[in-house]
Design a protein around this motif. Structure first.
Motif, PDB file in Angstrom:
ATOM      1  N   LEU A   1     -13.000 -29.568  13.680  1.00  0.00           N
ATOM      2  CA  LEU A   1     -12.404 -29.810  12.371  1.00  0.00           C
ATOM      3  C   LEU A   1     -13.035 -31.024  11.697  1.00  0.00           C
ATOM      4  O   LEU A   1     -13.375 -30.995  10.510  1.00  0.00           O
ATOM      5  N   LEU A   2     -13.219 -32.090  12.442  1.00  0.00           N
ATOM      6  CA  LEU A   2     -13.737 -33.323  11.863  1.00  0.00           C
ATOM      7  C   LEU A   2     -15.227 -33.241  11.540  1.00  0.00           C
ATOM      8  O   LEU A   2     -15.669 -33.740  10.495  1.00  0.00           O
ATOM      9  N   ASN A   3     -16.003 -32.573  12.384  1.00  0.00           N
ATOM     10  CA  ASN A   3     -17.460 -32.668  12.268  1.00  0.00           C
ATOM     11  C   ASN A   3     -18.154 -31.429  11.709  1.00  0.00           C
ATOM     12  O   ASN A   3     -19.294 -31.521  11.242  1.00  0.00           O
ATOM     13  N   HIS A   4     -17.464 -30.286  11.730  1.00  0.00           N
ATOM     14  CA  HIS A   4     -18.138 -29.058  11.304  1.00  0.00           C
ATOM     15  C   HIS A   4     -17.458 -28.383  10.109  1.00  0.00           C
ATOM     16  O   HIS A   4     -18.053 -27.491   9.510  1.00  0.00           O
ATOM     17  N   VAL A   5     -16.234 -28.768   9.810  1.00  0.00           N
ATOM     18  CA  VAL A   5     -15.574 -28.222   8.628  1.00  0.00           C
ATOM     19  C   VAL A   5     -16.002 -29.039   7.422  1.00  0.00           C
ATOM     20  O   VAL A   5     -15.976 -30.268   7.455  1.00  0.00           O
ATOM     21  N   ARG A   6     -16.441 -28.340   6.361  1.00  0.00           N
ATOM     22  CA  ARG A   6     -17.009 -29.013   5.200  1.00  0.00           C
ATOM     23  C   ARG A   6     -16.183 -28.738   3.950  1.00  0.00           C
ATOM     24  O   ARG A   6     -15.544 -27.701   3.809  1.00  0.00           O
ATOM     25  N   ILE A   7     -16.232 -29.691   3.051  1.00  0.00           N
ATOM     26  CA  ILE A   7     -15.578 -29.558   1.757  1.00  0.00           C
ATOM     27  C   ILE A   7     -16.570 -30.022   0.686  1.00  0.00           C
ATOM     28  O   ILE A   7     -17.385 -30.920   0.936  1.00  0.00           O
ATOM     29  N   ILE A   8     -16.550 -29.385  -0.462  1.00  0.00           N
ATOM     30  CA  ILE A   8     -17.439 -29.775  -1.563  1.00  0.00           C
ATOM     31  C   ILE A   8     -16.678 -30.758  -2.454  1.00  0.00           C
ATOM     32  O   ILE A   8     -15.616 -30.433  -2.985  1.00  0.00           O
ATOM     33  N   HIS A   9     -17.221 -31.959  -2.598  1.00  0.00           N
ATOM     34  CA  HIS A   9     -16.535 -33.039  -3.311  1.00  0.00           C
ATOM     35  C   HIS A   9     -17.246 -33.339  -4.637  1.00  0.00           C
ATOM     36  O   HIS A   9     -18.428 -33.672  -4.665  1.00  0.00           O
ATOM     37  N   TYR A  10     -16.499 -33.196  -5.716  1.00  0.00           N
ATOM     38  CA  TYR A  10     -16.977 -33.629  -7.034  1.00  0.00           C
ATOM     39  C   TYR A  10     -16.279 -34.947  -7.371  1.00  0.00           C
ATOM     40  O   TYR A  10     -15.044 -35.017  -7.336  1.00  0.00           O
ATOM     41  N   ARG A  11     -17.066 -35.954  -7.709  1.00  0.00           N
ATOM     42  CA  ARG A  11     -16.484 -37.224  -8.147  1.00  0.00           C
ATOM     43  C   ARG A  11     -16.669 -37.333  -9.657  1.00  0.00           C
ATOM     44  O   ARG A  11     -17.788 -37.482 -10.158  1.00  0.00           O
TER      45      ARG A  11
ATOM     46  N   ILE B   1       4.825 -40.952   9.733  1.00  0.00           N
ATOM     47  CA  ILE B   1       4.386 -39.885  10.646  1.00  0.00           C
ATOM     48  C   ILE B   1       3.899 -40.504  11.957  1.00  0.00           C
ATOM     49  O   ILE B   1       3.122 -41.462  11.937  1.00  0.00           O
ATOM     50  N   PRO B   2       4.347 -40.023  13.132  1.00  0.00           N
ATOM     51  CA  PRO B   2       5.208 -38.850  13.339  1.00  0.00           C
ATOM     52  C   PRO B   2       6.694 -39.183  13.536  1.00  0.00           C
ATOM     53  O   PRO B   2       7.454 -38.318  13.959  1.00  0.00           O
ATOM     54  N   SER B   3       7.083 -40.412  13.259  1.00  0.00           N
ATOM     55  CA  SER B   3       8.489 -40.790  13.433  1.00  0.00           C
ATOM     56  C   SER B   3       9.210 -40.650  12.096  1.00  0.00           C
ATOM     57  O   SER B   3       8.855 -41.303  11.120  1.00  0.00           O
TER      58      SER B   3
ATOM     59  N   PHE C   1      -4.807 -33.751   6.199  1.00  0.00           N
ATOM     60  CA  PHE C   1      -4.263 -35.034   6.664  1.00  0.00           C
ATOM     61  C   PHE C   1      -3.147 -34.789   7.685  1.00  0.00           C
ATOM     62  O   PHE C   1      -3.107 -35.417   8.754  1.00  0.00           O
ATOM     63  N   LEU C   2      -2.238 -33.867   7.390  1.00  0.00           N
ATOM     64  CA  LEU C   2      -1.114 -33.577   8.284  1.00  0.00           C
ATOM     65  C   LEU C   2      -1.582 -32.949   9.591  1.00  0.00           C
ATOM     66  O   LEU C   2      -1.035 -33.235  10.671  1.00  0.00           O
ATOM     67  N   ILE C   3      -2.594 -32.083   9.525  1.00  0.00           N
ATOM     68  CA  ILE C   3      -3.128 -31.471  10.741  1.00  0.00           C
ATOM     69  C   ILE C   3      -3.733 -32.532  11.650  1.00  0.00           C
ATOM     70  O   ILE C   3      -3.518 -32.542  12.872  1.00  0.00           O
ATOM     71  N   LEU C   4      -4.502 -33.452  11.059  1.00  0.00           N
ATOM     72  CA  LEU C   4      -5.097 -34.525  11.856  1.00  0.00           C
ATOM     73  C   LEU C   4      -4.025 -35.429  12.462  1.00  0.00           C
ATOM     74  O   LEU C   4      -4.142 -35.871  13.613  1.00  0.00           O
TER      75      LEU C   4
ATOM     76  N   ALA D   1      -1.041 -34.402  13.257  1.00  0.00           N
ATOM     77  CA  ALA D   1      -0.434 -33.601  14.324  1.00  0.00           C
ATOM     78  C   ALA D   1      -1.312 -33.595  15.571  1.00  0.00           C
ATOM     79  O   ALA D   1      -0.807 -33.413  16.691  1.00  0.00           O
ATOM     80  N   LEU D   2      -2.609 -33.787  15.398  1.00  0.00           N
ATOM     81  CA  LEU D   2      -3.540 -33.872  16.532  1.00  0.00           C
ATOM     82  C   LEU D   2      -3.625 -35.290  17.097  1.00  0.00           C
ATOM     83  O   LEU D   2      -4.384 -35.548  18.035  1.00  0.00           O
ATOM     84  N   GLY D   3      -2.871 -36.201  16.501  1.00  0.00           N
ATOM     85  CA  GLY D   3      -2.838 -37.576  16.992  1.00  0.00           C
ATOM     86  C   GLY D   3      -4.023 -38.418  16.560  1.00  0.00           C
ATOM     87  O   GLY D   3      -4.332 -39.433  17.199  1.00  0.00           O
ATOM     88  N   LYS D   4      -4.680 -38.051  15.467  1.00  0.00           N
ATOM     89  CA  LYS D   4      -5.860 -38.777  15.003  1.00  0.00           C
ATOM     90  C   LYS D   4      -5.479 -39.849  13.980  1.00  0.00           C
ATOM     91  O   LYS D   4      -4.655 -39.605  13.098  1.00  0.00           O
ATOM     92  N   GLU D   5      -6.099 -40.999  14.110  1.00  0.00           N
ATOM     93  CA  GLU D   5      -5.924 -42.061  13.133  1.00  0.00           C
ATOM     94  C   GLU D   5      -7.033 -41.967  12.088  1.00  0.00           C
ATOM     95  O   GLU D   5      -8.163 -41.569  12.397  1.00  0.00           O
ATOM     96  N   MET D   6      -6.734 -42.364  10.858  1.00  0.00           N
ATOM     97  CA  MET D   6      -7.706 -42.267   9.770  1.00  0.00           C
ATOM     98  C   MET D   6      -7.847 -43.596   9.049  1.00  0.00           C
ATOM     99  O   MET D   6      -6.849 -44.264   8.765  1.00  0.00           O
ATOM    100  N   LYS D   7      -9.086 -43.976   8.770  1.00  0.00           N
ATOM    101  CA  LYS D   7      -9.361 -45.226   8.069  1.00  0.00           C
ATOM    102  C   LYS D   7      -8.977 -45.117   6.591  1.00  0.00           C
ATOM    103  O   LYS D   7      -8.431 -46.051   6.011  1.00  0.00           O
ATOM    104  N   ASN D   8      -9.315 -43.981   5.997  1.00  0.00           N
ATOM    105  CA  ASN D   8      -9.035 -43.806   4.577  1.00  0.00           C
ATOM    106  C   ASN D   8      -7.572 -43.428   4.368  1.00  0.00           C
ATOM    107  O   ASN D   8      -6.976 -42.718   5.185  1.00  0.00           O
ATOM    108  N   ARG D   9      -7.024 -43.873   3.255  1.00  0.00           N
ATOM    109  CA  ARG D   9      -5.591 -43.718   3.017  1.00  0.00           C
ATOM    110  C   ARG D   9      -5.307 -42.566   2.065  1.00  0.00           C
ATOM    111  O   ARG D   9      -6.095 -42.255   1.174  1.00  0.00           O
TER     112      ARG D   9
END
Length: 675
Positions: free
Chosen positions: A154-164, A115-117, A86-89, A91-99
């Protein structure tokens, strides 16, 4: 209750901008954000390296959340990594829909929202510092022009395994298990889940899980495991299913192993962790120190599977557990369906049997001069000791142990064991011990002649380049050990590694280990077992070829490749060059003739001693210095030459080891190694 909990692979874009508009809530029981600059920089560097290599996907671990309903997920495992992303995104100036929110932590929420103020005084210093470190790490690792490329990857090719985790799972028990197991699911657990999900029926899944679990215990013989013994014959000495398949293996309908869902990881952890749970005396008595860990062993078996099936892209295959998930994903994509999982599992079982019974392992004891701790023994229930030397021929047994341990001490890193891949691949096809011994000798010669004697295979410090082993040895899906390098000469060796006229760029450990093997082998072929006395012509000729006087045969009889030999010793030390620059130069002492392998503890204690002082200390009969640390045959010859010069009337004090001795020793050693 739904026990088949979903395992879902998500991109970082899915995590933070998925269509569900979810909220990730960090509960109060989780610790505050704690990653520092080094940890953040490692993550940024790993992602950027993967981006530059144009890897299709790069996996960075697991995220476990608890479904609270209303698209709110309580983060119960992986919150440090999630917050860092979240912090890296940001720092890259990206906005995110999910909180990303913090339950009952107003300061943390206020900091995230600002962030970033950061003018607000009521701040979470950990999150503030994390953002600043992420911004700085990106600036130091990724150029400004390529930040967008990095962000897209980072957004499209980095993957994470999510267990719900569903709402009705008892989280209290989950936390107890996670505290005992550690924070993250291991990569090999994820691979296991993916492979088992390809299987069609519960019986196959149970068989797969039982084999996987037994093979994951790397420090004991596979035949010891009670639920594996149906696969072995001849008092459990031999694998009974050569040239068969997974479907031919008898199943165990009573197996307690289950499909590797998160439910089973929570409620049945001991069967799924891959950790040793040996309780019986028989298993405990047959434990040893394995030369490889389970994740890297899985990669070797995967490579064998791919090569045997004819679809190995060797230039694109990495024996490094960081790439474990990626390599399995590529293989499963090339061969989808249940058959690949079955084939891999069968090969895993056979490879573990071969590793345990045909490859050296180390006893649970320290290296000592008097006793060789390398073992090459097969497990046999009929034997009183339950293990027995692999070969009944003592000379053959000794040669097998020396060759295998020579490779092992040369390539100790668990991600660099190309030799182990070639060895196991050979054993899959041929387990005749005479052929095996010749294969290992030919492999050592191939390494030396076609890799270490070919400058095109070496980098600027004379270390083999990535891929040079497979490119040289694997031809059309086969291991080819024929020598192809026409320039195997002493002159070529000197051109690559130096002869004292200029400082060497580097001499790899394998060259010294192969040298010691050649010296030991020469002893075996000319002196061993013949009870020659000191004044016998044959024994005199042997030591004359070595270039020194007779120092006895015990050193050769007791020689083995100790794991302590990890350091290169300048016999004529660098400190003396600085002190007496007119006597000898830096170039002259940095060549093969002045180097020897030595234990790092010994090297640190005597690195500045004169050659004569080293001779006195290293061969001190009181054994104040551990003799195993100086048990290199090449080094013993160098010290004997120094001794010979010390007692010679033609040498003045301080001239016991000079450049003429270095040159003479190098030439005599090369005459032996080149035959």
């Amino acid at each position: 209750m739904d026990k088949n909990l979903p395992l879902k692979e998500l991109s970082i874009e899915d995590v933070f901008n998925g269509s569900d508009h979810v909220t990730y809530e960090i509960p109060i029981y989780q610790r505050n954000y704690a990653w520092e600059k080094d940890e953040i920089a490692v993550l940024v560097r790993d992602v950027w390296d993967a981006c530059e290599k144009q890897k299709e996907n790069y996996f960075i671990g697991t995220l476990v959340t608890y479904d609270k309903g209303d698209n709110t997920f309580e983060v119960i495992d992986g919150q440090q990594r999630l917050t860092t992303l979240f912090l890296i995104l940001k720092a890259l100036g990206k906005e995110m829909k999910n909180r990303l929110t913090y339950r009952a932590r107003k300061r943390s929420n206020a900091t995230i929202e600002k962030i970033p103020s950061f003018k607000h005084e009521y701040l979470d210093e950990g999150i503030k510092r994390g953002y600043e470190n992420a911004y700085q790490a990106i600036g130091e690792i990724v150029t400004k022009e390529k930040e967008q490329l990095f962000a897209d990857y980072l957004l499209n090719h980095v993957r994470i395994i999510h267990y719900r985790v569903p709402k009705d799972v008892d989280l209290n028990h989950y936390f107890e298990v996670m505290n005992s197991r550690g924070e993250q699911l291991e990569k090999h657990e994820i691979v296991k889940a993916k492979l088992m999900n390809k299987l069609d029926n519960e019986s196959d899944k149970n068989k797969f899980a039982a084999i996987w679990e037994a093979c994951s215990e790397m420090n004991t013989y596979i035949q010891v495991k009670a639920n594996m013994q149906a696969y072995f014959v001849d008092n459990l000495k031999n694998f009974g299913y050569y040239d068969k398949s997974f479907d031919d293996l008898p199943g165990d309908s009573n197996s307690a192993s289950k499909s590797p869902t998160l439910y089973s990881l929570i409620y049945e952890p001991e069967a799924e962790t891959g950790k040793s749970s040996i309780k019986d005396d028989e298993s405990r008595n047959n434990m040893f120190l394995s030369i490889i860990d389970f994740p890297n062993f899985l990669l070797i078996v995967l490579k064998i599977t791919c090569m045997r099936d004819g679809y190995l892209n060797q230039s694109d295959f990495t024996l490094d557990d960081k790439e474990l998930i990626n390599e399995f994903d590529k293989a499963m994509e090339a061969r989808p369906g249940a058959e690949f999982s079955k084939c891999f599992c069968f090969n895993l079982l056979m490879a573990k049997y071969l590793l345990d019974n045909y490859v050296v392992h180390h006893a649970n004891e320290e290296d000592s001069y008097e006793h060789n701790p390398w073992q090459l023994r097969y497990w046999n229930k009929e034997e009183k000791a339950q293990t027995k030397n692999l070969s009944n021929d003592d000379a053959q047994q000794d040669k097998l142990v020396q060759l295998l341990s020579m490779f092992e001490v040369s390539f100790t890193a668990r991600q660099r064991k190309n030799y182990l891949f070639y060895v196991l691949y050979h054993l899959f096809e041929n387990r005749n011990l005479g052929d095996y011994c010749k294969f290992l000798e030919d492999l050592a010669k191939k390494y030396f002649s076609d890799i270490y004697m070919d400058s095109k295979c070496l980098n600027e410090i004379n270390t083999p380049k990535p891929g040079s082993f497979d490119q040289t040895i694997v031809k059309e899906g086969c291991v080819d050990l024929s020598i192809s390098n026409p320039e195997i000469t002493i002159e070529k060796f000197s051109a690559i590694y130096g002869d004292g006229n200029e400082k060497t760029k580097g001499i790899p450990l394998f060259v010294f280990n192969y040298m010691d093997y050649c010296l030991w082998d020469k002893y075996v072929k000319t002196i061993a077992g013949k009870e020659y006395k000191k004044d016998d012509v044959e024994r005199k000729a042997f030591f004359e070829e070595l270039g020194c006087s007779d120092f006895g045969l015990d050193v050769f009889k007791q020689f083995y490749f100790s794991r302590t030999r990890r350091s290169l010793e300048h016999y004529y030390p660098q400190a003396l060059v600085k002190k007496y620059p007119d006597d000898i130069s830096e170039e002259k002492i940095n060549c093969f003739g002045n180097f020897a392998m030595i234990g790092s503890d010994v090297n640190s204690s005597g690195s500045d001693w004169t050659p004569k002082a080293k001779l006195i200390h290293y061969l001190d009969p009181s054994k104040k210095i551990r003799q195993v640390g100086v048990a290199s045959l090449k080094f013993r010859i160098m010290m004997q030459m120094c001794h010979d010069n010390d007692v010679s009337a033609s040498r003045k004090d301080g001239q016991e080891w000079m450049f003429e001795d270095i040159q003479k020793h190098q030439m005599q050693m090369l005459n032996i190694i080149f035959g």
